[in-house]
Motif scaffolding. Structure first.
Motif, short mmCIF file in Angstrom:
data_model
loop_
_atom_site.label_atom_id
_atom_site.label_comp_id
_atom_site.label_asym_id
_atom_site.label_seq_id
_atom_site.Cartn_x
_atom_site.Cartn_y
_atom_site.Cartn_z
N ASP A 192 0.82 -1.20 0.00
CA ASP A 192 0.00 0.00 0.00
C ASP A 192 0.87 1.27 0.00
OD1 ASP A 192 -2.61 1.20 0.18
OD2 ASP A 192 -2.12 1.73 2.25
N ALA A 193 1.90 1.27 0.85
CA ALA A 193 2.79 2.44 0.93
C ALA A 193 3.58 2.62 -0.37
CB ALA A 193 3.74 2.28 2.11
N LEU A 194 3.96 1.51 -0.99
CA LEU A 194 4.74 1.58 -2.22
C LEU A 194 3.99 2.28 -3.35
CD1 LEU A 194 6.55 -1.85 -2.49
CD2 LEU A 194 7.59 0.38 -2.97
N ALA A 195 2.70 2.05 -3.43
CA ALA A 195 1.92 2.67 -4.50
C ALA A 195 2.12 4.18 -4.49
CB ALA A 195 0.43 2.32 -4.35
N GLY A 196 2.13 4.79 -3.30
CA GLY A 196 2.37 6.22 -3.17
C GLY A 196 3.81 6.60 -3.51
N LYS A 197 4.73 5.79 -3.01
CA LYS A 197 6.16 6.10 -3.22
C LYS A 197 6.55 6.00 -4.69
CE LYS A 197 7.66 3.90 0.99
NZ LYS A 197 8.49 2.80 1.51
N LEU A 198 5.86 5.16 -5.45
CA LEU A 198 6.26 4.91 -6.83
C LEU A 198 5.67 5.91 -7.84
CD1 LEU A 198 6.08 1.00 -7.06
CD2 LEU A 198 8.13 2.43 -7.04
#
Ligand SMILES: [Zn+2]
Ligand SMILES: [Zn+2]
Length: 313
Positions: A37-43
């Motif tokens: 979930d956090a990665l979606a924002g970071k990417l």
């Protein structure tokens, strides 16, 4: 006022409080879901810089049921997939079935991106639902393990592409004027993992715009897209005669959670009625938290519309 959106952890804590028996499983997968979930924002930025973007929606193609990413090149996916793998592989390789393949997976996902990268081809094959056998054997990875792991590694990349394409405010292009009528995802073509019924819309400025809520939306876990769908129709076989869809729910403490299943083709989709909840749960986490209903469905010989890692076998 907009409803509060819960994190993965809050959603799962909510489930655990009501169904303590699920705690070990939910605790085991929480870090993986939270990291994804956090990665979606970071990417978001990496994905944009890699030139990965959704094509504009074309009305005719949408009406014919062609998903936005059908036949679209995902060249450039290797970089963001590598970034996702850096965070997710340490978690995925703790899973018993994946652990023996850790070294091969690291060699495959963590190498620098190159021209004609097989990870780009892998992303395209996953979205198209094509076989990944030859990519797996060239990469020296077991095909089933590669497919399982790629599901997690690719998903935040696709989520970022969808998030970058959505308007800040207002409807998604596929929801405008009933552009998309299908039970599979308008972006990536996957079947939904969970459905939700919306809350009443409160418009303080104009009472005439207030809606009663209860409209059905389907949610794709692969790319994060959500889309409106006819409430009485089956997302799998498309039948919509009255009596086609049945509902299965617990007697108590259901909090709007249920399975909607089709009496014609015996597929089901977990569904949550948000009118029965205060906050909006993280849908991917809630789908996992509803696995007790997957077990009930399996006993009734129903098939999940989209198999997830916890209801595949
Ligand atoms: Zn999708
Ligand atoms: Zn059906």
């Amino acid at each position: 006022m907009a409803a509060k959106h819960q994190s993965v952890a809050d959603t799962l804590a909510d489930v655990t409080a009501r169904r303590p028996v699920l705690e070990p499983v939910l605790r085991a997968f929480e870090p993986l879901l939270s990291a994804g979930d956090a990665l979606a924002g970071k990417l978001a930025k990496t994905v944009r810089e890699a030139g990965l973007r959704l094509p504009e929606l074309q009305w005719d193609r949408a009406q014919q049921g062609v998903s936005l990413l059908a036949g679209v090149s995902l060249t450039g996916a290797a970089g963001p997939m590598r970034q996702a793998a850096e965070e997710l592989l340490p978690l995925l390789t703790t899973i018993e079935a994946v652990a023996p393949h850790a070294e091969a997976l690291r060699a495959f996902f963590l190498r620098p991106a190159d021209a004609d990268d097989t990870r780009d081809a892998l992303a395209e094959a996953m979205v198209a639902g094509r076989s990944i056998e030859s990519i797996a054997s060239d990469g020296g990875v077991d095909p089933e393990v590669l497919a399982f792991v790629t599901g997690f590694v690719l998903s935040p990349v696709l989520h970022a592409m969808v998030a970058n394409a959505l308007p800040e405010d207002g409807e998604a292009p596929w929801d405008k004027d009933g552009a998309w009528q299908q039970g599979y995802c308008p972006v990536c073509g996957a079947f939904p993992t969970i459905a939700w019924l919306d809350k009443p819309l409160l418009d303080e400025k104009n009472a005439y715009l207030a809606g009663g809520g209860g409209k059905k939306h389907l949610h794709c876990s692969q790319c994060g897209a959500g889309w409106k769908f006819l409430r009485g129709a089956c997302p799998s076989c498309g039948k919509e005669a009255s009596g086609t869809m049945e509902m299965l729910r617990e007697a108590e403490a259901a909090r709007g959670e249920r399975l909607d299943w089709c009496t014609k083709c015996n597929t089901y989709c977990p569904t949550v009625d948000l009118r029965e909840r205060e906050a909006v749960p993280n849908l991917d986490a809630l789908a996992l938290g509803m696995m007790h209903l997957d077990m009930v469905a399996a006993r009734k010989k129903l098939r999940p519309l989209r198999p997830s890692f916890w209801n595949m076998y």
